[in-house]
Design an enzyme around this catalytic site. Structure first.
Site, PDB file in Angstrom:
ATOM      1  N   SER A  41      -1.662 119.412  83.567  1.00  0.00           N
ATOM      2  CA  SER A  41      -2.405 119.329  82.309  1.00  0.00           C
ATOM      3  C   SER A  41      -3.512 120.384  82.385  1.00  0.00           C
ATOM      4  O   SER A  41      -4.693 120.108  82.502  1.00  0.00           O
ATOM      5  CB  SER A  41      -2.917 117.911  82.043  1.00  0.00           C
ATOM      6  OG  SER A  41      -4.118 117.632  82.662  1.00  0.00           O
ATOM      7  N   HIS A 145       1.118 113.280  83.724  1.00  0.00           N
ATOM      8  CA  HIS A 145       1.435 113.054  85.142  1.00  0.00           C
ATOM      9  C   HIS A 145       2.505 111.989  85.355  1.00  0.00           C
ATOM     10  O   HIS A 145       2.858 111.676  86.489  1.00  0.00           O
ATOM     11  CB  HIS A 145       0.173 112.650  85.922  1.00  0.00           C
ATOM     12  CG  HIS A 145      -0.848 113.740  85.996  1.00  0.00           C
ATOM     13  ND1 HIS A 145      -2.131 113.533  86.427  1.00  0.00           N
ATOM     14  CD2 HIS A 145      -0.768 115.063  85.685  1.00  0.00           C
ATOM     15  CE1 HIS A 145      -2.804 114.677  86.378  1.00  0.00           C
ATOM     16  NE2 HIS A 145      -2.013 115.614  85.927  1.00  0.00           N
ATOM     17  N   GLU A 154      -5.678 109.306  83.476  1.00  0.00           N
ATOM     18  CA  GLU A 154      -6.046 108.755  84.783  1.00  0.00           C
ATOM     19  C   GLU A 154      -7.054 107.618  84.652  1.00  0.00           C
ATOM     20  O   GLU A 154      -8.066 107.759  83.961  1.00  0.00           O
ATOM     21  CB  GLU A 154      -6.669 109.857  85.663  1.00  0.00           C
ATOM     22  CG  GLU A 154      -5.728 111.022  85.911  1.00  0.00           C
ATOM     23  CD  GLU A 154      -6.443 112.243  86.487  1.00  0.00           C
ATOM     24  OE1 GLU A 154      -7.485 112.086  87.161  1.00  0.00           O
ATOM     25  OE2 GLU A 154      -5.949 113.367  86.241  1.00  0.00           O
ATOM     26  N   GLU A 196      -0.001 112.009  90.926  1.00  0.00           N
ATOM     27  CA  GLU A 196      -1.135 111.876  91.857  1.00  0.00           C
ATOM     28  C   GLU A 196      -1.096 110.542  92.595  1.00  0.00           C
ATOM     29  O   GLU A 196      -2.100 110.081  93.132  1.00  0.00           O
ATOM     30  CB  GLU A 196      -2.460 112.038  91.083  1.00  0.00           C
ATOM     31  CG  GLU A 196      -2.622 113.448  90.533  1.00  0.00           C
ATOM     32  CD  GLU A 196      -3.923 113.633  89.748  1.00  0.00           C
ATOM     33  OE1 GLU A 196      -4.645 112.658  89.528  1.00  0.00           O
ATOM     34  OE2 GLU A 196      -4.193 114.791  89.361  1.00  0.00           O
ATOM     35  N   ASP A 232     -10.122 109.611  83.261  1.00  0.00           N
ATOM     36  CA  ASP A 232      -9.911 110.981  82.788  1.00  0.00           C
ATOM     37  C   ASP A 232      -8.929 110.911  81.633  1.00  0.00           C
ATOM     38  O   ASP A 232      -7.739 110.653  81.833  1.00  0.00           O
ATOM     39  CB  ASP A 232      -9.359 111.885  83.908  1.00  0.00           C
ATOM     40  CG  ASP A 232      -9.123 113.311  83.413  1.00  0.00           C
ATOM     41  OD1 ASP A 232      -9.451 113.615  82.242  1.00  0.00           O
ATOM     42  OD2 ASP A 232      -8.599 114.139  84.203  1.00  0.00           O
ATOM     43  N   GLU A 273     -14.037 111.575  81.948  1.00  0.00           N
ATOM     44  CA  GLU A 273     -13.681 113.000  81.968  1.00  0.00           C
ATOM     45  C   GLU A 273     -12.847 113.358  80.732  1.00  0.00           C
ATOM     46  O   GLU A 273     -11.986 112.575  80.317  1.00  0.00           O
ATOM     47  CB  GLU A 273     -12.883 113.278  83.255  1.00  0.00           C
ATOM     48  CG  GLU A 273     -12.501 114.745  83.452  1.00  0.00           C
ATOM     49  CD  GLU A 273     -11.750 114.958  84.759  1.00  0.00           C
ATOM     50  OE1 GLU A 273     -11.968 114.188  85.726  1.00  0.00           O
ATOM     51  OE2 GLU A 273     -10.913 115.880  84.812  1.00  0.00           O
ATOM     52  N   ASP A 300     -13.657 119.120  82.135  1.00  0.00           N
ATOM     53  CA  ASP A 300     -12.644 119.782  82.965  1.00  0.00           C
ATOM     54  C   ASP A 300     -12.032 120.922  82.149  1.00  0.00           C
ATOM     55  O   ASP A 300     -12.452 122.077  82.277  1.00  0.00           O
ATOM     56  CB  ASP A 300     -11.596 118.737  83.391  1.00  0.00           C
ATOM     57  CG  ASP A 300     -10.384 119.322  84.086  1.00  0.00           C
ATOM     58  OD1 ASP A 300     -10.407 120.510  84.436  1.00  0.00           O
ATOM     59  OD2 ASP A 300      -9.386 118.585  84.294  1.00  0.00           O
ATOM     60  N   LYS A 325     -12.540 123.168  89.945  1.00  0.00           N
ATOM     61  CA  LYS A 325     -11.211 123.390  90.528  1.00  0.00           C
ATOM     62  C   LYS A 325     -11.125 124.880  90.847  1.00  0.00           C
ATOM     63  O   LYS A 325     -11.069 125.713  89.918  1.00  0.00           O
ATOM     64  CB  LYS A 325     -10.123 123.039  89.517  1.00  0.00           C
ATOM     65  CG  LYS A 325      -9.951 121.544  89.229  1.00  0.00           C
ATOM     66  CD  LYS A 325      -9.020 121.353  88.022  1.00  0.00           C
ATOM     67  CE  LYS A 325      -8.623 119.905  87.824  1.00  0.00           C
ATOM     68  NZ  LYS A 325      -7.946 119.709  86.509  1.00  0.00           N
ATOM     69  N   HIS A 353      -8.897 117.907  93.250  1.00  0.00           N
ATOM     70  CA  HIS A 353      -7.508 118.289  93.520  1.00  0.00           C
ATOM     71  C   HIS A 353      -6.801 118.609  92.210  1.00  0.00           C
ATOM     72  O   HIS A 353      -7.405 118.481  91.144  1.00  0.00           O
ATOM     73  CB  HIS A 353      -6.775 117.144  94.228  1.00  0.00           C
ATOM     74  CG  HIS A 353      -6.602 115.904  93.373  1.00  0.00           C
ATOM     75  ND1 HIS A 353      -5.794 114.853  93.719  1.00  0.00           N
ATOM     76  CD2 HIS A 353      -7.160 115.544  92.164  1.00  0.00           C
ATOM     77  CE1 HIS A 353      -5.838 113.920  92.779  1.00  0.00           C
ATOM     78  NE2 HIS A 353      -6.662 114.307  91.845  1.00  0.00           N
ATOM     79  N   LYS A 376     -12.637 114.232  93.411  1.00  0.00           N
ATOM     80  CA  LYS A 376     -11.496 113.524  92.839  1.00  0.00           C
ATOM     81  C   LYS A 376     -10.261 113.989  93.585  1.00  0.00           C
ATOM     82  O   LYS A 376      -9.847 115.147  93.464  1.00  0.00           O
ATOM     83  CB  LYS A 376     -11.400 113.874  91.352  1.00  0.00           C
ATOM     84  CG  LYS A 376     -10.436 113.010  90.585  1.00  0.00           C
ATOM     85  CD  LYS A 376     -10.584 113.200  89.090  1.00  0.00           C
ATOM     86  CE  LYS A 376      -9.797 114.363  88.580  1.00  0.00           C
ATOM     87  NZ  LYS A 376      -9.361 114.224  87.178  1.00  0.00           N
TER      88      LYS A 376
END
Ligand code: PGA
Ligand code: ZN
Length: 401
Positions: A41, A145, A154, A196, A232, A273, A300, A325, A353, A376
Site C-alpha cells: 500500500s 495486506h 491494520e 504482516e 493504520d 495512522e 505515512d 520508512k 517495516h 512498527k
C-alpha cells in the site's frame, strides 16, 4: 580502513516470495549488509522502488556506475548519498530505483560502523543513544495486506512498558488472544494471516476494533504491561470518487473526520495512522485540532519520509507524528533528515517495516540511534521477529546485562 573496496548486489526473496535487493559492502577491515523491503500500500509520492525495467535493470544500472563509490570513505555518509543521487539524476530515483539506493546507502553505513568496531545504533547515535522505541504490532487486519479482512488495513497493539523485552512479548500476547477470540467466534471457518502476520477474519471494522480493544485489555491485565490499541487506516487505498468506502457504507471526508474522532474517543485508540487520503492535508489538520492532544496522529502516505511534504504538514498543523520508512525516500541521509526535521518541529516519529520484508534489522538500529518514539514491525512472523528480537539484544547490550 573505512574506504569502500567492493560492493556486491544480489536478488533475494522477500516475505511475499517476491525478489528484492540485498547489498554487501566491503572495506579493508569491515563489512556491511542491508536489504530493501517492499510496500504494497505504497504512497503516490514515494520514490520509485525500481526503474522501468524492474529490479534487474536497477541492479545493472548501479553496477555500471558503482565505480563512483569505490574508494570513497564509508564514514562520509552525506557524500556517499549525494553520489547516489548524482548517479540517478532524477527527483525520485526513477533510474536507479529507490530500493537499490536504500540497500546500498544502508550497507555502506553498516560497513563503516563495522570497520570502526561499533554496533550500528551506536555508530549512528553515539553514546547517548539508549532508548528503544515502543513496539507497535499488527494483530488483525485487511486492506491491501489480506483478502477478505477488514477495510481498515491494520489494527495494532502498542506496549508502553519500560522494558523492550516485556513490550514485544506483550504485543505477541495480544496477537495470541486475538487468535483465541477469533476461533471462538468463528468455530467453523478457516482463519489466516495477512502479509504482516496479523489475523484475517471476515469482520466489520467496528466489530474487529472491539475485539482488538478487548484483547489489549486482557493482555494488559495478564502481562502487567500498559498496552494500548492503534490503527493504520491506509485510507488512500479505499478513497475513491471523493468518499471512503467501507463494506456497507461510504463516508465523505467530513463524515470520516467525525468517525475517526469517535473511534479515538470511544475506544481509547492511542495511535491513528493515515486516516485520510494522501493528498488531504486539511482533514489531517482538522482531526489534529480536535484530538491531537489525545492520540498520536501519524502520516505515512501523506509524508512519505520526505522533508518537503513534512514541511507542508507542519505549516498546516496536519498530524503530530511522522512515519519513517527508509525506502520511501531512498537514502540514509534523507531518512535521518526526515526524523530530525520532524523532531525539531515537535512531531513524534515512528519507524516502520513494510508489508514485504526480509530479516534485515537496520530499522531497529536507526530507531534507537535517533530516539524514535515508536517502531512498527509486526507482532509475530520470521521477518518481523528478526527485528523484535534485535530490540531485545540491543536492550541487553545497553543495560549491560
Ligand atoms: P506497505 O504499507 O504495504 O506499503 O508496506 C504499510 C503501511 O501502510 O504502513
Ligand atoms: Zn501506513
Amino acid at each position: 580502513m573505512t574506504l569502500i573496496e567492493d560492493i556486491v548486489l544480489r536478488k533475494i526473496l522477500d516475505s511475499r516470495g517476491n525478489a528484492t535487493v540485498e547489498v554487501e559492502v566491503y572495506t579493508l577491515n569491515g563489512y556491511g549488509r542491508a536489504a530493501a523491503p517492499a510496500g504494497k500500500s505504497t504512497g503516490k509520492h514515494e520514490v520509485k522502488a525500481y526503474p522501468a525495467g524492474g529490479i534487474d535493470a536497477g541492479i545493472k544500472y548501479f553496477k555500471e556506475r558503482m565505480d563512483n563509490l569505490i574508494g570513497m570513505d564509508s564514514t562520509q555518509q552525506e557524500d556517499v548519498d549525494a553520489i547516489l543521487h548524482e548517479i540517478d539524476g532524477t527527483e525520485n530515483f526513477s533510474m536507479l530505483g529507490g530500493n537499490v539506493a536504500t540497500a546500498v546507502s544502508l550497507a555502506i553505513a553498516k560497513a563503516a560502523a563495522n570497520s570502526l568496531g561499533l554496533p550500528f545504533y551506536q555508530y549512528l547515535g553515539g553514546a547517548f543513544a539508549r532508548s528503544i522505541p515502543k513496539p507497535v504490532g499488527n494483530v488483525l487486519g485487511g486492506g491491501k495486506h489480506a483478502v477478505g479482512g477488514t477495510t481498515i488495513q491494520e489494527m495494532l497493539a502498542v506496549s508502553l512498558g519500560e522494558s523492550a523485552k516485556d513490550n514485544v512479548f506483550a504485543n505477541a500476547e495480544v496477537h495470541k488472544i486475538v487468535g483465541k477470540k477469533l476461533r471462538e467466534r468463528f468455530p467453523n471457518i478457516s482463519l489466516g494471516l495477512g502479509d504482516e502476520k496479523a489475523w484475517i477474519a471476515p469482520m466489520d471494522d467496528i466489530e474487529a476494533i472491539e475485539l482488538v480493544v478487548e484483547s489489549v485489555k486482557e493482555a494488559s491485565e495478564s502481562t502487567g504491561v500498559n498496552i494500548k490499541p492503534a490503527l493504520d487506516f491506509a485510507a488512500s487505498s479505499f478513497f475513491h470518487n471523493g468518499k471512503y468506502h467501507y463494506r456497507s457504507r461510504a463516508l465523505t471526508p467530513e463524515e470520516q473526520i467525525d468517525f475517526v474522532e469517535d473511534i479515538v474517543k470511544d475506544y481509547g485508540v492511542y495511535i491513528i495512522e493515515d486516516p485520510f487520503d494522501e493528498e488531504d492535508f486539511e482533514s489531517f489538520a482538522e482531526l489534529t485540532r480536535r484530538i491531537g492532544h489525545l492520540a498520536y496522529i501519524v502520516g505515512d502516505d501523506i509524508f512519505v519520509t520526505n522533508v518537503e511534504r513534512i514541511k507542508i504538514g507542519i505549516s498546516k498543523g496536519a498530524a503530530n507524528t511522522v512515519l519513517i520508512k527508509p525506502n520511501q525516500i531512498g537514502t540514509l541521509t534523507d531518512t535521518v533528515k526526515a526524523i530530525k526535521f520532524a523532531k525539531e518541529n515537535g512531531y513524534a516519529t515512528m519507524i516502520s517495516h513494510r508489508s514485504g520484508e526480509t530479516c534485515d534489522t537496520t530499522i531497529v538500529h536507526i530507531g534507537v540511534a535517533f530516539g524514535v518514539e515508536f517502531i512498527k514491525t509486526g507482532a509475530i512472523g520470521g521477518e518481523r521477529i528478526a527485528k523484535l528480537n534485535e530490540m531485545i539484544r540491543i536492550e541487553e547490550e545497553i543495560k549491560g546485562e
